[in-house]
Scaffold this active site. Structure first.
Site, PDB file in Angstrom:
ATOM      1  N   CYS A  54      -3.410   0.430   6.751  1.00 46.04           N
ATOM      2  CA  CYS A  54      -3.513  -0.481   7.900  1.00 46.04           C
ATOM      3  C   CYS A  54      -4.220   0.163   9.088  1.00 46.04           C
ATOM      4  CB  CYS A  54      -2.122  -0.918   8.310  1.00 46.04           C
ATOM      5  SG  CYS A  54      -1.026   0.489   8.545  1.00 46.04           S
ATOM      6  N   ASN A  91       0.806  -1.229   0.000  1.00 47.64           N
ATOM      7  CA  ASN A  91       0.000   0.000   0.000  1.00 47.64           C
ATOM      8  C   ASN A  91       0.840   1.281   0.000  1.00 47.64           C
ATOM      9  OD1 ASN A  91       0.851  -0.556   2.576  1.00 47.64           O
ATOM     10  ND2 ASN A  91      -1.035   0.116   3.546  1.00 47.64           N
ATOM     11  N   GLU A  97       4.594  -4.806  11.893  1.00 46.97           N
ATOM     12  CA  GLU A  97       3.594  -3.759  11.635  1.00 46.97           C
ATOM     13  C   GLU A  97       2.471  -4.423  10.865  1.00 46.97           C
ATOM     14  OE1 GLU A  97       3.526  -0.833  12.736  1.00 46.97           O
ATOM     15  OE2 GLU A  97       5.572  -0.532  13.428  1.00 46.97           O
ATOM     16  N   GLU A 127       7.751   1.722  14.693  1.00 43.86           N
ATOM     17  CA  GLU A 127       8.511   2.427  13.664  1.00 43.86           C
ATOM     18  C   GLU A 127       8.431   3.905  14.009  1.00 43.86           C
ATOM     19  OE1 GLU A 127       6.973   0.686   9.791  1.00 43.86           O
ATOM     20  OE2 GLU A 127       8.985  -0.159   9.984  1.00 43.86           O
TER      21      GLU A 127
HETATM   22  P1  NDP Z   1       0.957  -9.646   3.215  1.00 44.44           P
HETATM   23  O1  NDP Z   1       0.941 -10.062   4.622  1.00 44.44           O
HETATM   24  O2  NDP Z   1       0.301 -10.503   2.218  1.00 44.44           O
HETATM   25  O3  NDP Z   1       2.456  -9.455   2.720  1.00 44.44           O
HETATM   26  C1  NDP Z   1       3.368  -8.602   3.366  1.00 44.44           C
HETATM   27  C2  NDP Z   1       4.764  -8.882   2.852  1.00 44.44           C
HETATM   28  O4  NDP Z   1       5.237 -10.121   3.397  1.00 44.44           O
HETATM   29  C3  NDP Z   1       4.852  -9.046   1.335  1.00 44.44           C
HETATM   30  O5  NDP Z   1       6.083  -8.542   0.887  1.00 44.44           O
HETATM   31  C4  NDP Z   1       4.783 -10.541   1.180  1.00 44.44           C
HETATM   32  O6  NDP Z   1       5.275 -10.985  -0.056  1.00 44.44           O
HETATM   33  C5  NDP Z   1       5.635 -11.000   2.346  1.00 44.44           C
HETATM   34  N1  NDP Z   1       5.419 -12.369   2.800  1.00 44.44           N
HETATM   35  C6  NDP Z   1       4.348 -13.167   2.603  1.00 44.44           C
HETATM   36  N2  NDP Z   1       4.520 -14.359   3.225  1.00 44.44           N
HETATM   37  C7  NDP Z   1       5.727 -14.316   3.832  1.00 44.44           C
HETATM   38  C8  NDP Z   1       6.476 -15.229   4.654  1.00 44.44           C
HETATM   39  N3  NDP Z   1       6.008 -16.440   4.967  1.00 44.44           N
HETATM   40  N4  NDP Z   1       7.689 -14.826   5.122  1.00 44.44           N
HETATM   41  C9  NDP Z   1       8.172 -13.601   4.837  1.00 44.44           C
HETATM   42  N5  NDP Z   1       7.510 -12.702   4.059  1.00 44.44           N
HETATM   43  C10 NDP Z   1       6.307 -13.046   3.567  1.00 44.44           C
HETATM   44  O7  NDP Z   1       0.365  -8.173   3.216  1.00 44.44           O
HETATM   45  P2  NDP Z   1      -0.063  -7.277   1.981  1.00 44.44           P
HETATM   46  O8  NDP Z   1       1.100  -6.961   1.127  1.00 44.44           O
HETATM   47  O9  NDP Z   1      -1.267  -7.913   1.393  1.00 44.44           O
HETATM   48  O10 NDP Z   1      -0.475  -5.914   2.711  1.00 44.44           O
HETATM   49  C11 NDP Z   1      -1.693  -5.750   3.314  1.00 44.44           C
HETATM   50  C12 NDP Z   1      -1.611  -6.016   4.799  1.00 44.44           C
HETATM   51  O11 NDP Z   1      -0.564  -5.248   5.358  1.00 44.44           O
HETATM   52  C13 NDP Z   1      -2.856  -5.592   5.528  1.00 44.44           C
HETATM   53  O12 NDP Z   1      -3.236  -6.556   6.457  1.00 44.44           O
HETATM   54  C14 NDP Z   1      -2.458  -4.323   6.250  1.00 44.44           C
HETATM   55  O13 NDP Z   1      -3.187  -4.049   7.371  1.00 44.44           O
HETATM   56  C15 NDP Z   1      -1.033  -4.571   6.524  1.00 44.44           C
HETATM   57  N6  NDP Z   1      -0.320  -3.321   6.665  1.00 44.44           N
HETATM   58  C16 NDP Z   1       0.118  -2.931   7.902  1.00 44.44           C
HETATM   59  C17 NDP Z   1       0.731  -1.721   8.095  1.00 44.44           C
HETATM   60  C18 NDP Z   1       1.247  -1.320   9.432  1.00 44.44           C
HETATM   61  O14 NDP Z   1       2.126  -0.482   9.495  1.00 44.44           O
HETATM   62  N7  NDP Z   1       0.776  -1.857  10.512  1.00 44.44           N
HETATM   63  C19 NDP Z   1       0.900  -0.791   6.989  1.00 44.44           C
HETATM   64  C20 NDP Z   1       0.459  -1.301   5.729  1.00 44.44           C
HETATM   65  C21 NDP Z   1      -0.148  -2.524   5.588  1.00 44.44           C
HETATM   66  P3  NDP Z   1       4.316 -10.947  -1.348  1.00 44.44           P
HETATM   67  O15 NDP Z   1       3.152 -10.065  -1.077  1.00 44.44           O
HETATM   68  O16 NDP Z   1       5.196 -10.420  -2.395  1.00 44.44           O
HETATM   69  O17 NDP Z   1       3.858 -12.349  -1.530  1.00 44.44           O
END
Ligand code: NDP
Length: 486
Positions: A282, A151, A248, A460
């Site tokens: 998020c 995002n 996060e 963060e």
């Molecule tokens: P995901 O949890 O699907 O993915 C986050 C990242 O982790 C991606 O780069 C993903 O790779 C990677 N990933 C996936 N599986 C693994 C694993 N087993 N080990 C290590 N890395 C892994 O989140 P989204 O990208 O769909 O983002 C949306 C989510 O993020 C929402 O739930 C949102 O609330 C949260 N979010 C939280 C924020 C915060 O600061 N608290 C800010 C922004 C978003 P890939 O996607 O390339 O498969």
């Protein structure tokens, strides 16, 4: 148009391994392919680790004041190129250019500047022991792995890199597979700013690449921005290797609007907290609790303002809402909307997929407001990550607190009231890592940001982030003879 992007950035230079699984990058508004990348192979991961080891050896020995100069130069380069970087961010994410110009790279530059300011002041303490003494050294952790969500890809890369690099660590950053481009630009900017090769590396790939990196023993710390299930997997991987971790994660945050609030400000806050970035934030306040005495007025004005939101091509400076980041995310949002209707929520406005002119391939969802939402409905319990606001009525402050806290999430919360004593009471009572009084979703880098409960661990931004990218070593200094009984 396919830009010339090379998949990875390692040892100070673009790095490719065409043997990796292809990773096509799409403009979410048009479906156009904007880059053709490859996922990291095991050889790429090995190269990134070797690069970061070499980078860390140099960078940890670099005086903090020099680290600060490099970070300041990187921030200045970002600000000078904000327009072109924002255009890229808009094509990578689908977010409107009017947002990316002010909220993405600009916030990244803020973080680099702010942590540059702190870098030179990093120090330990002297502990007097009456003759002997001790002191502490604040040391970097080593190679930090940053894993980003889709995002705010460039902001996330900067928010993780800034404190990590200020403290003298090296970083390997794995962007989300959906939005991999901004981090590559950041890596180039760092080199231009004078960062030694190997200190900041970018490795592309899906979750499996993140998992493979997380398992590597050379990684000292993992900071992930993502969903709660992904956070759990990263936490488990970190536990396996006793690594430091910052999580996060997602949220289902409450905004509580009392009858004495400035209603127009509360509506503005709720709209920002649900519709900015097409709701893909998020910390969004997706459960809006409104005191029943002002609920009809709130809903009427909210509906009218929501229906004026300009939806369309995110590259158009007039556009206020773009598409969801992908078809998969769009389908997920539409399923939640259908579920809301089935479970009896009242659709106030929106609820449909839109196909704006010139952007037929994009997955646009009309900003959606549900009223009459009850706490047990799926849309009130699960994170949707789209432009869907749930409005719930309440009568008393105690009821609002109990219902707002009845969730496993705890990322953020907001309260709108003119009674400041009540505002601070609510700030103490609501279970959230970040709370806004008469504001919403403002995240200046000076302020720590992060979640409680299932929404995360660590912080963060703010001085708090330094604690998560450095560790204390205690040094005891004996000045007299050793008093040994042997
Ligand atoms: P995901 O949890 O699907 O993915 C986050 C990242 O982790 C991606 O780069 C993903 O790779 C990677 N990933 C996936 N599986 C693994 C694993 N087993 N080990 C290590 N890395 C892994 O989140 P989204 O990208 O769909 O983002 C949306 C989510 O993020 C929402 O739930 C949102 O609330 C949260 N979010 C939280 C924020 C915060 O600061 N608290 C800010 C922004 C978003 P890939 O996607 O390339 O498969």
């Amino acid at each position: 148009m396919t830009d010339t992007f090379t998949s990875h950035f390692i040892a100070g230079a673009a790095h490719e391994d065409a043997a990796g699984t292809p990773l096509a990058v799409f403009d979410p508004a048009t479906g156009e392919t904007i880059a053709d990348l490859h996922e990291a192979t095991p050889a790429v991961i090995d190269a990134a680790i070797a690069s970061a080891r070499a980078g860390f050896a140099l960078w940890r020995a670099t005086p903090p004041a020099e680290r600060a100069r490099v970070l300041h130069r990187a921030a200045a380069l970002i600000r000078a190129r904000n327009e072109e970087l924002s255009e890229l961010e808009t094509r990578d994410t689908g977010k409107p250019i009017q947002e990316t110009r002010v909220a993405d790279w600009a916030s990244g530059a803020d973080a680099l500047e702010w942590f540059a300011g702190l870098a030179a002041g990093l120090s330990g303490e002297h502990i007097e022991l009456g003759g002997d003494f001790a002191y502490t050294r604040r040391e970097p952790l080593g190679i930090c792995l940053g894993i980003g969500a889709w995002n705010y890809p460039s902001q996330i890369a900067c928010w993780k890199a800034a404190p990590a690099l200020a403290c003298g660590n090296a970083m390997i950053f794995k962007p989300s597979e959906v939005t991999p481009l901004g981090a590559l630009r950041l890596a180039e900017i760092f080199i231009e700013a004078g960062l030694p090769a190997g200190v900041f590396n970018v490795v592309q790939g899906r979750g499996a690449v993140g998992a493979a990196l997380s398992a590597r023993p050379e990684i000292a710390k993992i900071s992930v921005t993502g969903s709660v299930p992904t956070g759990g997997k990263v936490y488990a991987a970190a536990a396996e290797g006793t690594k430091h971790v910052t999580l996060e994660l997602g949220g289902k945050s409450p905004i509580v609007v009392f009858e004495d609030a400035d209603l127009d400000s509360a509506i503005g806050g709720a709209m920002l907290g649900n519709f900015y970035s097409a709701g893909q934030i998020c910390s969004n306040g997706t459960r809006v609790f409104v005191q029943n005495s002002v609920l009809p007025a709130f809903l009427e004005r909210l509906r009218a303002r929501t229906e004026t939101i300009r939806i369309g091509d995110p590259k158009d400076a007039e556009t206020q809402m773009g598409p969801l980041v992908s078809d998969a995310q769009g389908e997920k949002v539409m399923e939640y909307i259908a579920r809301g209707r089935e479970e009896g929520a009242e659709l106030v406005t929106g609820g449909t997929r839109l196909r704006p002119e010139g952007c037929a391939a994009g997955f646009f969802v009309a900003p959606t407001v549900f009223a009459g939402v009850t706490d047990d409905m799926t849309i009130a319990r699960e994170e949707i990550f789209g432009p869907v606001m749930c409005v719930l009525g309440f009568d008393t402050e105690a009821e609002a607190v109990a219902r707002a806290n009845a969730t496993s999430f705890g990322l953020a919360a907001g309260v709108f009231t003119r009674d400041l004593a009540r505002g601070h009471r609510m700030a103490a009572a609501l279970e959230a890592g970040t709370l806004w009084i008469n504001a919403y979703n403002l995240t200046p880098v000076e302020m720590p940001f992060g979640g409680v409960k299932a929404s995360g661990l660590g912080r963060e931004n703010g001085r708090a982030a330094l604690e998560h990218y450095s560790q204390v070593k205690s040094v005891y200094v004996g000045l007299g003879p050793v008093d040994s009984p042997y």
